[in-house]
Design a protein around this motif. Structure first.
Motif, PDB file in Angstrom:
ATOM      1  N   GLU A   5      46.441  28.168  46.159  1.00 13.98           N
ATOM      2  CA  GLU A   5      47.157  28.549  44.939  1.00 13.98           C
ATOM      3  C   GLU A   5      46.396  29.622  44.173  1.00 13.98           C
ATOM      4  N   LEU A   6      45.071  29.512  44.155  1.00 14.27           N
ATOM      5  CA  LEU A   6      44.269  30.514  43.458  1.00 14.27           C
ATOM      6  C   LEU A   6      44.359  31.862  44.166  1.00 14.27           C
ATOM      7  N   SER A   7      44.456  31.844  45.483  1.00 20.34           N
ATOM      8  CA  SER A   7      44.650  33.086  46.233  1.00 20.34           C
ATOM      9  C   SER A   7      45.961  33.760  45.811  1.00 20.34           C
ATOM     10  N   ARG A   8      47.007  32.958  45.641  1.00 19.74           N
ATOM     11  CA  ARG A   8      48.284  33.523  45.175  1.00 19.74           C
ATOM     12  C   ARG A   8      48.148  34.086  43.760  1.00 19.74           C
ATOM     13  N   THR A   9      47.363  33.405  42.919  1.00 18.24           N
ATOM     14  CA  THR A   9      47.142  33.879  41.554  1.00 18.24           C
ATOM     15  C   THR A   9      46.452  35.239  41.565  1.00 18.24           C
ATOM     16  N   VAL A  10      45.462  35.402  42.443  1.00 18.29           N
ATOM     17  CA  VAL A  10      44.769  36.686  42.566  1.00 18.29           C
ATOM     18  C   VAL A  10      45.742  37.778  43.001  1.00 18.29           C
ATOM     19  N   LEU A  11      46.594  37.462  43.963  1.00 17.42           N
ATOM     20  CA  LEU A  11      47.569  38.455  44.433  1.00 17.42           C
ATOM     21  C   LEU A  11      48.568  38.811  43.339  1.00 17.42           C
ATOM     22  N   ARG A  12      48.939  37.824  42.514  1.00 12.21           N
ATOM     23  CA  ARG A  12      49.842  38.137  41.396  1.00 12.21           C
ATOM     24  C   ARG A  12      49.172  39.091  40.412  1.00 12.21           C
ATOM     25  N   ALA A  13      47.875  38.909  40.182  1.00  8.92           N
ATOM     26  CA  ALA A  13      47.144  39.816  39.296  1.00  8.92           C
ATOM     27  C   ALA A  13      47.135  41.234  39.861  1.00  8.92           C
ATOM     28  N   VAL A  14      46.953  41.353  41.174  1.00  8.31           N
ATOM     29  CA  VAL A  14      46.993  42.666  41.811  1.00  8.31           C
ATOM     30  C   VAL A  14      48.382  43.287  41.660  1.00  8.31           C
ATOM     31  N   ALA A  64      37.697  45.538  39.644  1.00  5.85           N
ATOM     32  CA  ALA A  64      37.451  44.199  39.105  1.00  5.85           C
ATOM     33  C   ALA A  64      37.756  44.141  37.618  1.00  5.85           C
ATOM     34  N   GLU A  65      37.373  45.186  36.882  1.00  8.40           N
ATOM     35  CA  GLU A  65      37.637  45.212  35.441  1.00  8.40           C
ATOM     36  C   GLU A  65      39.124  45.284  35.137  1.00  8.40           C
ATOM     37  N   ILE A  66      39.889  45.882  36.040  1.00  9.76           N
ATOM     38  CA  ILE A  66      41.349  45.930  35.861  1.00  9.76           C
ATOM     39  C   ILE A  66      41.972  44.552  36.095  1.00  9.76           C
ATOM     40  N   LEU A  67      41.468  43.838  37.101  1.00 12.80           N
ATOM     41  CA  LEU A  67      42.054  42.546  37.460  1.00 12.80           C
ATOM     42  C   LEU A  67      41.576  41.410  36.560  1.00 12.80           C
ATOM     43  N   CYS A  68      40.386  41.555  36.006  1.00  6.64           N
ATOM     44  CA  CYS A  68      39.755  40.463  35.261  1.00  6.64           C
ATOM     45  C   CYS A  68      40.637  39.888  34.140  1.00  6.64           C
ATOM     46  N   PRO A  69      41.180  40.707  33.210  1.00  4.70           N
ATOM     47  CA  PRO A  69      41.991  40.120  32.131  1.00  4.70           C
ATOM     48  C   PRO A  69      43.266  39.446  32.628  1.00  4.70           C
ATOM     49  N   ARG A  70      43.822  39.936  33.703  1.00  2.00           N
ATOM     50  CA  ARG A  70      45.046  39.324  34.236  1.00  2.00           C
ATOM     51  C   ARG A  70      44.754  37.946  34.839  1.00  2.00           C
ATOM     52  N   LEU A  71      43.595  37.821  35.465  1.00  2.11           N
ATOM     53  CA  LEU A  71      43.219  36.514  35.990  1.00  2.11           C
ATOM     54  C   LEU A  71      42.900  35.541  34.868  1.00  2.11           C
ATOM     55  N   ASP A  73      44.318  35.265  32.100  1.00  5.37           N
ATOM     56  CA  ASP A  73      45.563  34.783  31.491  1.00  5.37           C
ATOM     57  C   ASP A  73      46.302  33.776  32.357  1.00  5.37           C
ATOM     58  N   ALA A  74      45.837  33.557  33.591  1.00  8.27           N
ATOM     59  CA  ALA A  74      46.539  32.656  34.509  1.00  8.27           C
ATOM     60  C   ALA A  74      46.343  31.206  34.084  1.00  8.27           C
ATOM     61  N   ALA A  75      47.362  30.400  34.287  1.00  8.73           N
ATOM     62  CA  ALA A  75      47.289  28.974  33.943  1.00  8.73           C
ATOM     63  C   ALA A  75      46.209  28.292  34.764  1.00  8.73           C
ATOM     64  N   GLY A  76      45.396  27.475  34.082  1.00  7.69           N
ATOM     65  CA  GLY A  76      44.346  26.719  34.756  1.00  7.69           C
ATOM     66  C   GLY A  76      43.033  27.455  34.863  1.00  7.69           C
ATOM     67  N   VAL A  77      42.997  28.750  34.516  1.00  8.32           N
ATOM     68  CA  VAL A  77      41.771  29.539  34.579  1.00  8.32           C
ATOM     69  C   VAL A  77      41.129  29.565  33.202  1.00  8.32           C
ATOM     70  N   ALA A  78      39.868  29.138  33.120  1.00 12.59           N
ATOM     71  CA  ALA A  78      39.165  29.121  31.836  1.00 12.59           C
ATOM     72  C   ALA A  78      38.486  30.456  31.553  1.00 12.59           C
ATOM     73  N   ASP A  79      37.916  31.089  32.577  1.00 10.83           N
ATOM     74  CA  ASP A  79      37.213  32.353  32.369  1.00 10.83           C
ATOM     75  C   ASP A  79      37.017  33.035  33.713  1.00 10.83           C
ATOM     76  N   VAL A  80      36.752  34.340  33.655  1.00  6.73           N
ATOM     77  CA  VAL A  80      36.476  35.127  34.853  1.00  6.73           C
ATOM     78  C   VAL A  80      35.286  36.027  34.549  1.00  6.73           C
ATOM     79  N   GLU A  81      34.307  36.031  35.456  1.00  5.31           N
ATOM     80  CA  GLU A  81      33.131  36.893  35.322  1.00  5.31           C
ATOM     81  C   GLU A  81      33.067  37.843  36.507  1.00  5.31           C
ATOM     82  N   ILE A  82      32.461  39.001  36.262  1.00 15.00           N
ATOM     83  CA  ILE A  82      32.233  39.972  37.330  1.00 15.00           C
ATOM     84  C   ILE A  82      30.742  39.981  37.648  1.00 15.00           C
TER      85      ILE A  82
END
Length: 403
Positions: A5-14, A64-71, A73-82
């Motif tokens: 499911e997280l893989s799908r979330t990453v693809l949605r961000a892309v 990564a900086e482009i994708l970071c804010p979109r990830l 905002d995804a449900a179930g994601v608390a934070d994203v670091e690069i």
């Protein structure tokens, strides 16, 4: 949220970044999401930014900086670091992270509940440096031992022999079966992908058992170990302190544990303490914890409920168990990197102790009806049992469902 499911979330961000005109790439069919490697953070990590950098015509860090804010905002994601050149490290909400961890373990459960169908080498007597090859059997879940070529391919046969795998008892309760899928086992991390690891060892029983175990542990990291025996005075890669006496009278399981549990620089104890069914015996605790996990599954079937990964934060004793399960892949990595199967054995003791402290919360009490909380606790216990079975299998030790 599972890794799939997280893989799908990453693809949605892309896809969102492409639709918004910030990236000009073809959206890939799959995004790799794994447990973070050395230097990583969070619950999962993905290299999608590095994968898209060349077609996007910009550095991975910028992707990564482009994708970071979109990830974020995804449900179930608390934070994203690069981290590093552009790895995205994803922190999940605590309940979501636990459910994802448990779901991944159960999805990757090995056939036969983690048992070793073909089996490792077995202890049978004393060492002789002049017998035919006895380098172990193939291991269907995690790779196989590859005998080294050349004149020193010969090994001892006096104290080891290829044998069938550990025997287990199959539960007979209604409709109960342990997890049995054919996916990559939990803890498989390709840190040694396509690496050949030489293991030159002396003609000595403990060195052979340690090498036999490392063949399987290194395979979980994507590597391949080649074992060769050397004669006195020649350079060795692996020389643990020898056993003070023949461990074979302890039986195959206790003998292997006695040789593998101490660090390589410590002298193993060959005593009957390894056979005691007492709390003071680490091997007993590990195997007993596995049997308890299977018993909880059988009892849940009788109460007509099944495991469903979910939130277990309402039980204080769940946190140490979740932490121990999350650290299992790193324990395998360290065991392979340092040629130290004792690190795996000791981690299994930590998982077992955490499970034994948690087990009393799994089933409903009295007239209590099974709830979503019980299903989540059962899933966590079953995941722990799966990890214990898989870890024991890597050590070449059986994990009976009844003890």
């Amino acid at each position: 949220m599972t890794p799939v499911e997280l893989s799908r979330t990453v693809l949605r961000a892309v896809r969102c970044a492409v639709d918004d005109g910030e990236l000009s790439v073809a959206v890939p069919e799959h995004a790799v999401v794994t447990v973070p490697g050395p230097g990583g953070r969070g619950d999962y990590a993905t290299n999608i930014a590095l994968q898209l950098a060349r077609p996007a015509g910009c550095p991975p860090l910028q992707v990564a900086e482009i994708l970071c804010p979109r990830l974020r905002d995804a449900a179930g994601v608390a934070d994203v670091e690069i981290t590093g050149p552009g790895f995205l490290n994803i922190h999940l909400e605590p309940a979501t992270a636990t459910a994802a961890l448990v779901g991944e373990i159960l999805d990757r459960a090995r056939p036969n509940g983690g048992q070793c169908p073909s089996g490792p080498i077995r202890l049978t007597g004393t060492s002789r440096p002049d017998g035919p090859t006895a380098t172990g059997d193939s291991h269907p879940a995690v790779g196989h031992r590859t005998p080294a070529a050349g004149p020193r391919q010969t090994a001892t046969t006096g104290h080891i022999r290829p044998a069938v795998g550990p025997t287990t008892h199959t539960p007979t309760g209604p409709r109960y079966t342990p997890p049995t899928t054919d996916h990559t086992p939990y803890g498989h991390t390709p840190t040694l992908a396509q690496t050949v690891v030489p293991l030159r060892i002396p003609y000595e029983v403990r060195a052979e058992v340690v090498a036999d175990t490392l063949v399987r542990v290194i395979a979980t990291q994507g590597g391949r170990a080649e074992v060769d025996h050397v004669r006195p005075g020649e350079t060795v890669d692996l020389r643990p302190v020898p056993a003070p006496e023949d461990p074979a009278p302890l039986g195959p399981d206790a003998a292997r544990w006695a040789l593998l549990y101490p660090a390589g620089h410590d002298r193993p104890r060959i005593t009957a303490d390894h056979l005691l069914q007492r709390e003071s015996n680490p091997l007993f605790r590990v195997r007993y914890a596995h049997a308890r996990a299977r018993a909880l599954g059988r009892n849940a079937v009788r109460l007509d409920f099944t495991p469903v990964p979910g939130d277990v934060t309402d039980v204080p004793s769940a946190a140490p168990l979740v932490r121990a399960l999350a650290e299992y892949p790193n324990a395998l990595t360290q065991a392979a990197a340092h040629r130290a199967p004792d690190r795996l054995a000791r981690h299994l003791v930590a998982v077992a102790d955490a499970l034994l402290a948690f087990q009393h919360t799994v089933l409903p009490l009295g007239d209590e009806k099974p709830s979503a909380a019980h299903r989540a606790r059962l899933a966590l216990a079953e995941a722990a049992g799966t990890v214990l079975a898989g870890g024991l299998s890597l050590l070449g030790i059986s994990a009976p469902d009844y003890l």
